[in-house]
Design an enzyme around this catalytic site. Structure first.
Site, mmCIF file in Angstrom:
data_model
loop_
_atom_site.group_PDB
_atom_site.id
_atom_site.type_symbol
_atom_site.label_atom_id
_atom_site.label_comp_id
_atom_site.label_asym_id
_atom_site.label_seq_id
_atom_site.Cartn_x
_atom_site.Cartn_y
_atom_site.Cartn_z
ATOM 1 C CE LYS A 295 -3.081 2.775 3.097
ATOM 2 N NZ LYS A 295 -3.448 2.613 4.294
ATOM 3 C CG ASP A 300 -5.349 7.908 5.516
ATOM 4 O OD1 ASP A 300 -5.915 8.513 4.528
ATOM 5 O OD2 ASP A 300 -5.231 6.941 5.864
ATOM 6 C CE LYS A 307 -5.905 8.788 8.198
ATOM 7 N NZ LYS A 307 -6.753 7.935 8.601
ATOM 8 C CG ASP A 320 -1.948 5.395 4.691
ATOM 9 O OD1 ASP A 320 -1.728 4.359 5.662
ATOM 10 O OD2 ASP A 320 -3.373 5.020 4.271
ATOM 11 C CG ASP A 387 -9.752 7.694 7.340
ATOM 12 O OD1 ASP A 387 -8.808 7.598 6.380
ATOM 13 O OD2 ASP A 387 -9.576 7.458 8.630
ATOM 14 C CD GLU A 389 -7.141 5.703 2.564
ATOM 15 O OE1 GLU A 389 -6.120 5.125 3.291
ATOM 16 O OE2 GLU A 389 -7.921 6.015 3.735
ATOM 17 N NE ARG A 391 -10.760 -1.503 4.891
ATOM 18 C CZ ARG A 391 -10.971 -1.545 5.595
ATOM 19 N NH1 ARG A 391 -11.898 -2.557 5.900
ATOM 20 N NH2 ARG A 391 -10.542 -1.046 6.686
#
Length: 533
Positions: A295, A300, A307, A320, A387, A389, A391
């Protein structure tokens, strides 16, 4: 014989001048009391510190050192209540030895794991930094307790720890302090060509780990998706005899119908770069085809579900792309090691690595809660939380990986806070339906000195991931969040392919050290080697 660890640099702003210490080996400890240098570090277990009725050490090496120091070592360590527990250390400046300082580093109740000996090297490097030492020697109080077949691994782990412990990411400091440590002598664990070969391997892995640390530490205003793609191309160019790079642009991703990946990418002004590195051995038959998927969101924000509030850690969301950093670091190491018989995405024989590189921030162009997107395998996803995202980007990456004809896939991602709650900051959770793959990768992590814990893939939890209007939603409830995330990823893996998901949200970053750890790289390289001929 001295050996210089391979260098790793990252071309961001002013890259570190990385000058790792030279590692050398000596077979016997007979001259330890006469060894001349700045710091003599001794790894001791709790058993090594057992004393006789006169409060003197029973351990022969500690006896010898204490005798030369006229009992000051035993006296000082007792006063400081040093018992040899893991994480304990004491460094003393005492007259009487060739070394200016002597340090005792705790190894716990019984040292055996690779991680323990790597920590010894790291603790010694930390002590050397504090004292501004240029030369250190490292030995064990009881090297005779290590089986002969494990001495190579032990020496390699200590050397790796010393090199990684010496490294500081100072690229963004206005007045950086360069490391002073120049040489490390490892005494009592053997010499010769086999240990030099093992040291070369350790140096190659360390260069990958350092690259991974630099990538994760780099802020999002420096490490954009384009820069990350450039670093991948640079690795492929440096090791072009075994590595090749293919960067898919927006139009190519659209052609491949990567709707899940592109749904996240739409939120950014930075165009997406879908990175595919492929490792092929320089010669010989390919027996195994592997894939590593990382990933790679360079930041993020959470999108519309932004967030907010205490504990959201938005200031650390540069991490991230930790999964992408792991596979790129592994690729760099594999490019140097050049294992035979396996093809891999970013490293050796039979594999590939494609970090899904995005820059996800709130934007009117981005996907909204309630949107339905279609992944490249035709499955539809109702986005109930923007959030979740990571996956979504991994979904299309896993489909792409399976389409390359690989036999095994390991994906790595800073995927869920739930996994951190379950396992804490030092252990990554692994999810796989394959017992065989679990055994392979967990074994590789033990050899690499990293901690994994297998988690259940509880199929009944999938009920919470069902949508009334699409095939699935992208996140379930708070309970079992890391499990439902793994079950989501499973929907995009071909049943014929062995697959594992590693949730590394906890160990990707050290709050204590205020920096990236390089987690996952050692494990990936070990796993690839286990699948090579």
């Amino acid at each position: 014989m001295a050996h210089s660890i391979a260098r790793a640099t990252l071309g961001l702003t002013q890259p570190n001048k990385i000058d790792p210490p030279k590692i050398s080996f000596a077979a016997k400890d007979a001259d330890l009391v006469e060894w001349k240098g700045d710091l003599l570090a001794v790894g001791v277990t709790e058993k090594d510190l057992v004393r006789d009725d006169n409060s003197k050490f029973k351990n022969l090496l500690l006896q010898k050192l204490d005798s030369k120091l006229q009992g000051l070592l035993s006296e000082a360590s007792a006063e400081e209540e040093f018992t040899g527990k893991t994480g304990q250390s004491t460094v003393l400046r005492l007259p009487g030895l060739g070394a200016k300082r002597v340090g005792l580093i705790g190894l716990g109740s019984g040292a055996s794991a690779t991680s323990t000996y790597r920590s010894l090297g790291e603790a010694t490097a930390a002590a050397a930094k504090s004292a501004r030492s240029t030369s250190v020697a490292i030995t064990l109080a009881s090297p005779e307790g290590i089986p002969a077949e494990l001495k190579l691994t032990t020496a390699s782990a200590i050397a790796s720890g010393a090199v990684l412990g010496t490294f500081d990411d100072i690229r963004f400091k206005s007045e950086p302090k360069q490391a002073t440590l120049k040489s490390v002598d490892i005494i009592g664990l053997g010499t010769g060509p086999e240990i030099e070969k093992k040291l070369k391997y350790a140096g190659d892995v360390c260069s990958g780990v350092i690259l991974g640390k630099q990538l994760v530490n780099a802020p999002a205003n420096v490490l954009t998706p384009g820069v990350l793609a450039g670093e991948a191309e640079k690795i492929a160019s440096e090791y072009s005899d075994v590595l090749s790079a293919k960067i898919l642009n927006l139009e190519q991703c659209i052609e491949l119908k990567m709707g899940s990946y592109l749904g996240v990418a739409a939120a950014s002004n930075n165009p997406p770069h879908f990175i595919h590195l492929c490792y092929k051995p320089p010669n010989g038959e390919v027996k195994n085809k592997l894939a590593l998927v990382g990933k790679g969101l360079t930041f993020d924000s959470g999108g519309y579900n932004i967030k907010t509030g205490p504990g959201c850690s938005i200031e650390l969301m540069k991490v991230d792309m930790g999964g992408a950093a792991a596979v790129l670091g592994a690729a760099k190491a594999l490019g140097q090691i050049k294992p035979a018989g396996v093809e891999v995405d970013i490293f050796l024989s039979g594999g590939m690595c494609w970090p899904a590189s995005l820059y996800e921030q709130g934007s009117y162009q981005g996907m909204r809660p309630g949107d339905i997107i279609t992944a490249s395998n035709g499955k539809t996803i109702e986005v109930n939380n923007t959030d979740a995202e990571g996956r979504l980007t991994l979904a299309d990456a896993l489909v792409y990986a399976c389409n390359q004809g690989v036999e095994k896939i390991v994906d790595l991602a800073t995927l869920t806070g739930a996994c951190v709650v379950a396992l804490g900051p030092s252990i990554a959770g692994v999810f796989t339906p394959s017992d065989e793959l679990a055994k392979e990768v967990v074994g590789a992590s033990e050899a690499g000195g990293e901690k994994l814990w297998r988690m259940p893939l509880e199929e009944s939890y999938w009920e919470s991931m069902k949508s009334g209007v699409a095939d699935m939603v992208n996140t379930g409830g708070r309970q079992g969040g890391s499990i439902t995330a793994a079950l989501f990823l499973k929907q995009f893996v071909d049943e014929k392919v062995q697959w594992m998901h590693i949730d590394m949200a906890g160990p990707v970053y050290s709050d204590k050290k205020k920096g990236a750890t390089g987690f996952g790289i050692s494990t990936l390289v070990e796993w690839v080697l286990k699948n090579s001929s």
